[in-house]
Each structure stands twice: as C-alpha cells, then as structure tokens.
Write an enzyme that holds these catalytic residues in place. Structure first.
Site, PDB file in Angstrom:
ATOM      1  N   SER A 177       0.860  -1.195   0.000  1.00 15.21           N
ATOM      2  CA  SER A 177       0.000   0.000   0.000  1.00 15.21           C
ATOM      3  C   SER A 177       0.890   1.237   0.000  1.00 15.21           C
ATOM      4  O   SER A 177       2.061   1.161   0.393  1.00 15.21           O
ATOM      5  CB  SER A 177      -0.844  -0.011   1.282  1.00 15.21           C
ATOM      6  OG  SER A 177      -1.446   1.235   1.502  1.00 15.21           O
ATOM      7  N   TYR A 190      -1.923  -0.731  10.475  1.00 20.86           N
ATOM      8  CA  TYR A 190      -1.959  -1.071   9.037  1.00 20.86           C
ATOM      9  C   TYR A 190      -0.666  -0.625   8.357  1.00 20.86           C
ATOM     10  O   TYR A 190      -0.035  -1.377   7.607  1.00 20.86           O
ATOM     11  CB  TYR A 190      -3.162  -0.371   8.409  1.00 20.86           C
ATOM     12  CG  TYR A 190      -3.377  -0.649   6.927  1.00 20.86           C
ATOM     13  CD1 TYR A 190      -3.957  -1.845   6.505  1.00 20.86           C
ATOM     14  CD2 TYR A 190      -3.013   0.292   5.957  1.00 20.86           C
ATOM     15  CE1 TYR A 190      -4.154  -2.085   5.151  1.00 20.86           C
ATOM     16  CE2 TYR A 190      -3.221   0.055   4.609  1.00 20.86           C
ATOM     17  CZ  TYR A 190      -3.795  -1.137   4.209  1.00 20.86           C
ATOM     18  OH  TYR A 190      -3.995  -1.380   2.868  1.00 20.86           O
TER      19      TYR A 190
HETATM   20  N1  LIG Z   1      -8.811  -0.941  -0.951  1.00 26.58           N
HETATM   21  C1  LIG Z   1      -7.852  -0.049  -0.838  1.00 26.58           C
HETATM   22  O1  LIG Z   1      -8.098   1.171  -0.826  1.00 26.58           O
HETATM   23  C2  LIG Z   1      -6.423  -0.488  -0.760  1.00 26.58           C
HETATM   24  C3  LIG Z   1      -5.409   0.474  -0.898  1.00 26.58           C
HETATM   25  C4  LIG Z   1      -4.079   0.075  -0.840  1.00 26.58           C
HETATM   26  C5  LIG Z   1      -3.765  -1.257  -0.643  1.00 26.58           C
HETATM   27  N2  LIG Z   1      -4.768  -2.169  -0.504  1.00 26.58           N
HETATM   28  C6  LIG Z   1      -4.385  -3.551  -0.271  1.00 26.58           C
HETATM   29  O2  LIG Z   1      -4.823  -4.332  -1.356  1.00 26.58           O
HETATM   30  C7  LIG Z   1      -5.115  -5.653  -0.906  1.00 26.58           C
HETATM   31  C8  LIG Z   1      -6.485  -6.061  -1.395  1.00 26.58           C
HETATM   32  O3  LIG Z   1      -7.418  -5.148  -0.859  1.00 26.58           O
HETATM   33  P1  LIG Z   1      -8.935  -5.092  -1.338  1.00 26.58           P
HETATM   34  O4  LIG Z   1      -9.292  -3.665  -1.410  1.00 26.58           O
HETATM   35  O5  LIG Z   1      -9.155  -5.973  -2.503  1.00 26.58           O
HETATM   36  O6  LIG Z   1      -9.631  -5.680  -0.029  1.00 26.58           O
HETATM   37  P2  LIG Z   1     -10.872  -6.658   0.144  1.00 26.58           P
HETATM   38  O7  LIG Z   1     -11.360  -6.445   1.524  1.00 26.58           O
HETATM   39  O8  LIG Z   1     -11.836  -6.502  -0.983  1.00 26.58           O
HETATM   40  O9  LIG Z   1     -10.186  -8.093   0.000  1.00 26.58           O
HETATM   41  C9  LIG Z   1      -9.383  -8.620   0.999  1.00 26.58           C
HETATM   42  C10 LIG Z   1      -9.539 -10.122   0.975  1.00 26.58           C
HETATM   43  O10 LIG Z   1      -8.681 -10.650   1.998  1.00 26.58           O
HETATM   44  C11 LIG Z   1      -9.391 -11.671   2.672  1.00 26.58           C
HETATM   45  N3  LIG Z   1      -8.913 -11.848   4.043  1.00 26.58           N
HETATM   46  C12 LIG Z   1      -9.002 -10.975   5.063  1.00 26.58           C
HETATM   47  N4  LIG Z   1      -8.522 -11.548   6.192  1.00 26.58           N
HETATM   48  C13 LIG Z   1      -8.092 -12.781   5.849  1.00 26.58           C
HETATM   49  C14 LIG Z   1      -7.526 -13.865   6.582  1.00 26.58           C
HETATM   50  N5  LIG Z   1      -7.310 -13.786   7.895  1.00 26.58           N
HETATM   51  N6  LIG Z   1      -7.231 -14.995   5.914  1.00 26.58           N
HETATM   52  C15 LIG Z   1      -7.477 -15.102   4.585  1.00 26.58           C
HETATM   53  N7  LIG Z   1      -8.033 -14.130   3.840  1.00 26.58           N
HETATM   54  C16 LIG Z   1      -8.345 -12.986   4.481  1.00 26.58           C
HETATM   55  C17 LIG Z   1     -10.842 -11.185   2.692  1.00 26.58           C
HETATM   56  O11 LIG Z   1     -11.752 -12.265   2.936  1.00 26.58           O
HETATM   57  C18 LIG Z   1     -10.967 -10.588   1.317  1.00 26.58           C
HETATM   58  O12 LIG Z   1     -11.408 -11.527   0.371  1.00 26.58           O
HETATM   59  C19 LIG Z   1      -4.982  -5.611   0.607  1.00 26.58           C
HETATM   60  O13 LIG Z   1      -3.719  -6.115   0.987  1.00 26.58           O
HETATM   61  C20 LIG Z   1      -5.064  -4.151   0.935  1.00 26.58           C
HETATM   62  O14 LIG Z   1      -4.387  -3.831   2.139  1.00 26.58           O
HETATM   63  C21 LIG Z   1      -6.071  -1.820  -0.571  1.00 26.58           C
END
Ligand SMILES: NC(=O)c1ccc[n+]([C@@H]2O[C@H](COP(=O)([O-])OP(=O)(O)OC[C@H]3O[C@@H](n4cnc5c(N)ncnc54)[C@H](O)[C@@H]3O)[C@@H](O)[C@H]2O)c1
Length: 308
Positions: A177, A190
C-alpha cells in the site's frame, strides 16, 4: 579488475539501466516484451473479493492454473465460479485458509504441493484494516493486522520460494500500500504491517540477487485508495490531484508489472514523486505539505467494511 576500470564499467552499466528503466516507464505496454506465464501455477491470497478476485481472473485468462486462498469460503467459491465461467477449461482450486494462523498456511501449502504441484507465482494480497486512532485500537486487532498483512507473507514465501529457487523460475508479488511508504494518521498498525511487507520484498529481492537467482522475480505494489469497499469513507482533500483507483485498473497494472518483471508499482504514479520529496525534504516541510493536502484527515470519516 582495478578500481578505475570497475568504476567506468559501473558508470556505463548504470546509464544503460537508467535508460532501460525510463523506456519501460514511458513506452506503451504493447511495445514491451512480456513473459509468458501459460501453465504457471499461481497462488493468490485474499482471492475472495476485491483486487485478489480480479487478479485471479486475469491470471486464469493468461493461462495460469490458479489456487485461491481466502478465509471467506463463499467469496472464494464465487471467484472460482467466475473464473470457470469466464475462462472455459480453467484449472482452479480453492482452499479456505485463515492467514492469521501460521499452521493453517503451512498445512494449506503442503496440500497445494501434493494436490496441485510447485507454485510459480505467489500473490500475497489479503489485507485487513482497523481504521481507528492508534490508542483506540485493541491489541488483538493490532496483532491480527500484523498477522494477515505482514507475517502471512513470511510464512507463504517460506512455503513456496524453495521450489522457485530449485527451478530458478517464479514471481513473488506483494500487494502492500502507499501506507507502506508514508505514515497516515488513523492507520498506524496497518501502516506498520505494510512497511513490513515492503521491507520483506526488498530484502528478498536482494537475497535473490546475491544468490544469482535471476529467474525469480519480485513485484511490490503500493496503491493509494482503491474503490473496493475496504476503505469506505476514506477521503482525499484534492480529488483532482489524487483520486480513488478503480479495482480493475489496479489489477490490470499489477498483471502488466508481473508480465514485464517490474519490481515496484506505485499507483497513481504521483507516489513516485512523493517518495522522492520525502527523501529530500526536511520532515517539517513534509508535515506542512501533509497538512495542506489533507493527508492528516483522510481517515476522519472512515467506516470500512463496517458499512456493509
Ligand atoms: N482498498 C484499498 O483502498 C487499498 C489500498 C491500498 C492497498 N490495498 C491492499 O490491497 C489488498 C487487497 O485489498 P482489497 O481492497 O481488494 O480488499 P478486500 O477487503 O476486498 O479483499 C481482501 C480479501 O482478503 C481476505 N482476508 C481478510 N482476512 C483474511 C484472513 N485472515 N485470511 C485469509 N483471507 C483474508 C478477505 O476475505 C478478502 O477476500 C490488501 O492487501 C489491501 O491492504 C487496498
């Protein structure tokens, strides 16, 4: 070689690498050579929704066999169904894994090895966010954030990297991120976890270099706010300067980065400049810029997935 000759050689090498990097940064992707991942086995964590789901579909489209890991079984199965529908004949396996539990990761990795085979691409993508001021966040949530966003990467790499090294072929992808490059109020644990994820992949890249394993590549992804629902309520002060990213755009860019062996992917590109500013400006100047741009208040109205 004497030091003068070594320095001259280094100068030409650095110049060449710079030019190559500039070309890769500006040339349309259609003009760049892309590696063929047909038949490669990819494990994607957090594949049950958001970016993970989109990456799984895209990798299947490219001919990868895909293994889906998520704690959310229903979401994971939905991703598998989506892939089977979109890519007839695709090879998909789903595993329900809680990435906060090291033993579950080791167990699932053994299953994958026995039932499917050696992994070529590992996408450490799953992530969670507490989204409160640090002193309001409970210890358990701090620990869980570290377990899912950072420690799970270590365990998964330990499981799958040895086979990549043996064959000198593979790709480690870390979805970190922009919070792994800059601190942000309201996401302390985070941010700690994401700095750690960025550090892990940087160290691994150098270990691979030292071992001469040039066939095993790394990509670290540092996106800003993506419209998946995870960061519901997050606000930029100047949306024209920095706006939310579409999940499909992020997934497309990650796939391009994998295909072109790009080590670092910042989205939007403005983050490359902000990293440079952070590197050369006094902290007081950076703080003043953070105040002006609203970076201190982006999480004030955060609700995250609580709203769903
Ligand atoms: N959404 C944003 O704004 C953003 C920004 C920067 C980085 N990210 C990063 O991108 C990645 C994907 O994010 P996203 O927006 O698709 O999120 P999301 O919440 O849509 O998807 C996250 C997935 O991780 C799974 N998960 C959570 N805890 C878990 C566990 N203990 N074991 C197994 N699976 C687990 C959830 O079930 C979900 O399917 C993440 O690492 C997030 O930190 C997201």
């Amino acid at each position: 070689m004497n030091l003068v000759l070594e320095s001259i050689a280094l100068f030409w090498r650095v110049t060449w690498l710079w030019l190559a990097a500039v070309y890769r940064a500006v040339a349309p992707i259609s003009l760049q050579s892309r590696k063929d991942v047909t038949g490669w086995l990819a494990v994607i964590t957090g594949s049950g929704s958001g970016v993970g789901r989109l990456l799984a579909v895209r990798l299947a489209h490219l001919g990868c066999r895909v293994v889906l890991w998520d704690v959310n079984q229903a979401g994971n199965e939905a991703t598998a169904d989506l892939i089977r529908e979109a890519v007839p004949g695709a090879h998909v396996w789903t595993y329900t894994v809680d990435l906060a539990k090291r033993e579950q990761i080791y167990h699932a990795a053994k299953q994958v090895k026995v039932e499917v085979g050696d992994v070529d691409i590992l996408v450490n993508n799953a992530g969670i966010i507490t989204g409160t001021q640090f002193l309001d966040s409970g210890d358990q949530l701090n620990v869980k954030t570290m377990e899912v966003n950072a420690l799970s990467h270590l365990w998964a790499v330990k499981c799958f990297l040895p086979a990549m090294l043996r064959r000198n072929r593979g790709h480690l992808v870390t979805v970190a991120s922009s919070a792994g490059l800059f601190g942000v109020p309201g996401m302390v644990d985070y941010s700690v976890s994401k700095f750690s994820a960025v550090g892990l992949i940087e160290c691994l890249r150098l270990e691979l270099l030292k071992q001469g394993k040039s066939g095993v590549k790394t990509t670290v992804v540092c996106p800003g706010y993506i419209d998946t629902g995870m960061f519901q309520g997050f606000k930029y002060r100047f949306p024209l300067l920095m706006r939310e990213l579409k999940p499909t755009y992020v997934a497309d860019k990650i796939i391009e980065a994998v295909q072109t062996d790009q080590h670092m992917l910042c989205l939007p590109r403005l983050f490359y400049i902000l990293v440079m500013i952070k590197g050369i400006m006094p902290v007081t100047v950076c703080d003043a810029l953070a105040e002006f741009t609203g970076a201190l208040n982006t999480m004030d109205e955060f609700v995250g997935r609580k709203k769903d």
